[in-house]
Design a protein around this motif. Structure first.
Motif, PDB file in Angstrom:
ATOM      1  N   LEU A 112     -12.953 -36.028 -43.911  1.00 43.74           N
ATOM      2  CA  LEU A 112     -11.767 -35.302 -43.448  1.00 43.74           C
ATOM      3  C   LEU A 112     -11.438 -35.583 -41.982  1.00 43.74           C
ATOM      4  N   SER A 113     -12.408 -36.075 -41.225  1.00 38.99           N
ATOM      5  CA  SER A 113     -12.182 -36.326 -39.793  1.00 38.99           C
ATOM      6  C   SER A 113     -11.306 -37.552 -39.545  1.00 38.99           C
ATOM      7  N   ASN A 114     -11.112 -38.368 -40.586  1.00 35.62           N
ATOM      8  CA  ASN A 114     -10.265 -39.553 -40.472  1.00 35.62           C
ATOM      9  C   ASN A 114     -10.694 -40.439 -39.306  1.00 35.62           C
ATOM     10  N   GLY A 115     -11.968 -40.822 -39.340  1.00 39.66           N
ATOM     11  CA  GLY A 115     -12.492 -41.676 -38.277  1.00 39.66           C
ATOM     12  C   GLY A 115     -12.630 -40.946 -36.950  1.00 39.66           C
ATOM     13  N   PHE A 116     -13.006 -39.695 -37.002  1.00 34.44           N
ATOM     14  CA  PHE A 116     -13.153 -38.830 -35.826  1.00 34.44           C
ATOM     15  C   PHE A 116     -11.843 -38.673 -35.048  1.00 34.44           C
ATOM     16  N   SER A 117     -10.715 -38.758 -35.749  1.00 32.58           N
ATOM     17  CA  SER A 117      -9.427 -38.563 -35.077  1.00 32.58           C
ATOM     18  C   SER A 117      -8.859 -37.161 -35.277  1.00 32.58           C
ATOM     19  N   VAL A 118      -9.501 -36.368 -36.153  1.00 33.29           N
ATOM     20  CA  VAL A 118      -9.089 -34.977 -36.365  1.00 33.29           C
ATOM     21  C   VAL A 118     -10.206 -34.094 -35.819  1.00 33.29           C
ATOM     22  N   LEU A 119      -9.865 -33.205 -34.884  1.00 32.83           N
ATOM     23  CA  LEU A 119     -10.869 -32.497 -34.091  1.00 32.83           C
ATOM     24  C   LEU A 119     -11.805 -31.609 -34.902  1.00 32.83           C
ATOM     25  N   LEU A 120     -11.289 -30.657 -35.670  1.00 36.24           N
ATOM     26  CA  LEU A 120     -12.168 -29.689 -36.347  1.00 36.24           C
ATOM     27  C   LEU A 120     -13.134 -30.331 -37.339  1.00 36.24           C
ATOM     28  N   PRO A 121     -12.674 -31.238 -38.211  1.00 33.18           N
ATOM     29  CA  PRO A 121     -13.655 -31.888 -39.085  1.00 33.18           C
ATOM     30  C   PRO A 121     -14.662 -32.741 -38.305  1.00 33.18           C
ATOM     31  N   SER A 122     -14.248 -33.306 -37.189  1.00 33.89           N
ATOM     32  CA  SER A 122     -15.172 -34.093 -36.362  1.00 33.89           C
ATOM     33  C   SER A 122     -16.276 -33.214 -35.802  1.00 33.89           C
ATOM     34  N   ILE A 123     -15.897 -32.048 -35.299  1.00 33.73           N
ATOM     35  CA  ILE A 123     -16.884 -31.093 -34.784  1.00 33.73           C
ATOM     36  C   ILE A 123     -17.780 -30.614 -35.931  1.00 33.73           C
ATOM     37  N   GLY A 124     -17.170 -30.333 -37.075  1.00 33.80           N
ATOM     38  CA  GLY A 124     -17.935 -29.903 -38.246  1.00 33.80           C
ATOM     39  C   GLY A 124     -18.948 -30.942 -38.690  1.00 33.80           C
ATOM     40  N   THR A 125     -18.579 -32.210 -38.606  1.00 35.19           N
ATOM     41  CA  THR A 125     -19.493 -33.294 -38.963  1.00 35.19           C
ATOM     42  C   THR A 125     -20.740 -33.255 -38.096  1.00 35.19           C
ATOM     43  N   VAL A 126     -20.542 -33.184 -36.798  1.00 34.16           N
ATOM     44  CA  VAL A 126     -21.669 -33.198 -35.859  1.00 34.16           C
ATOM     45  C   VAL A 126     -22.562 -31.975 -36.061  1.00 34.16           C
ATOM     46  N   ILE A 127     -21.963 -30.818 -36.180  1.00 30.34           N
ATOM     47  CA  ILE A 127     -22.737 -29.579 -36.351  1.00 30.34           C
ATOM     48  C   ILE A 127     -23.514 -29.607 -37.670  1.00 30.34           C
ATOM     49  N   ALA A 128     -22.851 -30.028 -38.749  1.00 34.24           N
ATOM     50  CA  ALA A 128     -23.519 -30.059 -40.058  1.00 34.24           C
ATOM     51  C   ALA A 128     -24.686 -31.036 -40.058  1.00 34.24           C
ATOM     52  N   TYR A 129     -24.506 -32.204 -39.434  1.00 31.62           N
ATOM     53  CA  TYR A 129     -25.608 -33.168 -39.393  1.00 31.62           C
ATOM     54  C   TYR A 129     -26.757 -32.685 -38.517  1.00 31.62           C
ATOM     55  N   ILE A 130     -26.450 -31.975 -37.455  1.00 33.39           N
ATOM     56  CA  ILE A 130     -27.527 -31.399 -36.635  1.00 33.39           C
ATOM     57  C   ILE A 130     -28.360 -30.441 -37.478  1.00 33.39           C
ATOM     58  N   PHE A 131     -27.693 -29.552 -38.207  1.00 34.73           N
ATOM     59  CA  PHE A 131     -28.425 -28.613 -39.057  1.00 34.73           C
ATOM     60  C   PHE A 131     -29.163 -29.336 -40.188  1.00 34.73           C
ATOM     61  N   SER A 132     -28.534 -30.361 -40.746  1.00 32.03           N
ATOM     62  CA  SER A 132     -29.184 -31.110 -41.814  1.00 32.03           C
ATOM     63  C   SER A 132     -30.499 -31.720 -41.333  1.00 32.03           C
ATOM     64  N   PHE A 133     -30.460 -32.389 -40.186  1.00 33.23           N
ATOM     65  CA  PHE A 133     -31.680 -33.006 -39.673  1.00 33.23           C
ATOM     66  C   PHE A 133     -32.694 -31.962 -39.204  1.00 33.23           C
ATOM     67  N   LEU A 134     -32.218 -30.846 -38.712  1.00 35.79           N
ATOM     68  CA  LEU A 134     -33.124 -29.774 -38.317  1.00 35.79           C
ATOM     69  C   LEU A 134     -33.903 -29.266 -39.529  1.00 35.79           C
ATOM     70  N   PHE A 135     -33.182 -28.945 -40.606  1.00 36.49           N
ATOM     71  CA  PHE A 135     -33.846 -28.449 -41.810  1.00 36.49           C
ATOM     72  C   PHE A 135     -34.704 -29.528 -42.467  1.00 36.49           C
ATOM     73  N   LEU A 136     -34.246 -30.784 -42.421  1.00 35.80           N
ATOM     74  CA  LEU A 136     -35.069 -31.863 -42.960  1.00 35.80           C
ATOM     75  C   LEU A 136     -36.378 -31.988 -42.183  1.00 35.80           C
ATOM     76  N   SER A 137     -36.308 -31.833 -40.880  1.00 33.81           N
ATOM     77  CA  SER A 137     -37.538 -31.914 -40.076  1.00 33.81           C
ATOM     78  C   SER A 137     -38.492 -30.777 -40.414  1.00 33.81           C
ATOM     79  N   TYR A 138     -37.955 -29.583 -40.693  1.00 30.51           N
ATOM     80  CA  TYR A 138     -38.815 -28.474 -41.115  1.00 30.51           C
ATOM     81  C   TYR A 138     -39.464 -28.772 -42.466  1.00 30.51           C
ATOM     82  N   ALA A 139     -38.682 -29.345 -43.385  1.00 32.13           N
ATOM     83  CA  ALA A 139     -39.211 -29.668 -44.715  1.00 32.13           C
ATOM     84  C   ALA A 139     -40.324 -30.708 -44.626  1.00 32.13           C
TER      85      ALA A 139
END
Length: 105
Positions: free
Chosen positions: A22-49
């Motif tokens: 949805l970020s369209n190559g990081f050209s749309v702000l909210l989905p771009s921010i959502g991408t970064v935040i979601a991946y941070i949480f994904s890697f955080l939880f993966l590291s706990y697992a």
């Protein structure tokens, strides 16, 4: 608890990848921010697992279920084409993940 962390990692990875589309190559702000935040949480939880789940198993499950969910989202929400080759390929990925898990038992 590690399996719950792995499930959360998969969910956030799926959210992150959907937001990336949805970020369209990081050209749309909210989905771009959502991408970064979601991946941070994904890697955080993966590291706990990974504290108690073998890395080969955790990563295979994380990747396979992420692929499965993203494929479903692509077909349902982004109207991507689904072919027999795609279905068979995804089944091979899932079978390979099950094989890794069984080999570890």
């Amino acid at each position: 608890m590690s399996w719950l962390y792995l499930i959360l990692a998969i969910i956030f990875e799926t959210i992150g990848t959907t937001a990336l589309k949805l970020s369209n190559g990081f050209s749309v702000l909210l989905p771009s921010i959502g991408t970064v935040i979601a991946y941070i949480f994904s890697f955080l939880f993966l590291s706990y697992a990974l504290k108690t789940i073998d890395v080969s198993i955790a990563y295979a499950i994380w990747g396979a279920f992420g692929i499965l969910l993203i494929c479903a989202i692509g077909v349902i929400f982004f109207h991507e084409q689904l072919s027999i080759i795609k279905i068979v390929s995804i089944l091979f990925i899932i079978l390979g993940t099950i094989g890794l898990r069984l080999a570890n038992s």
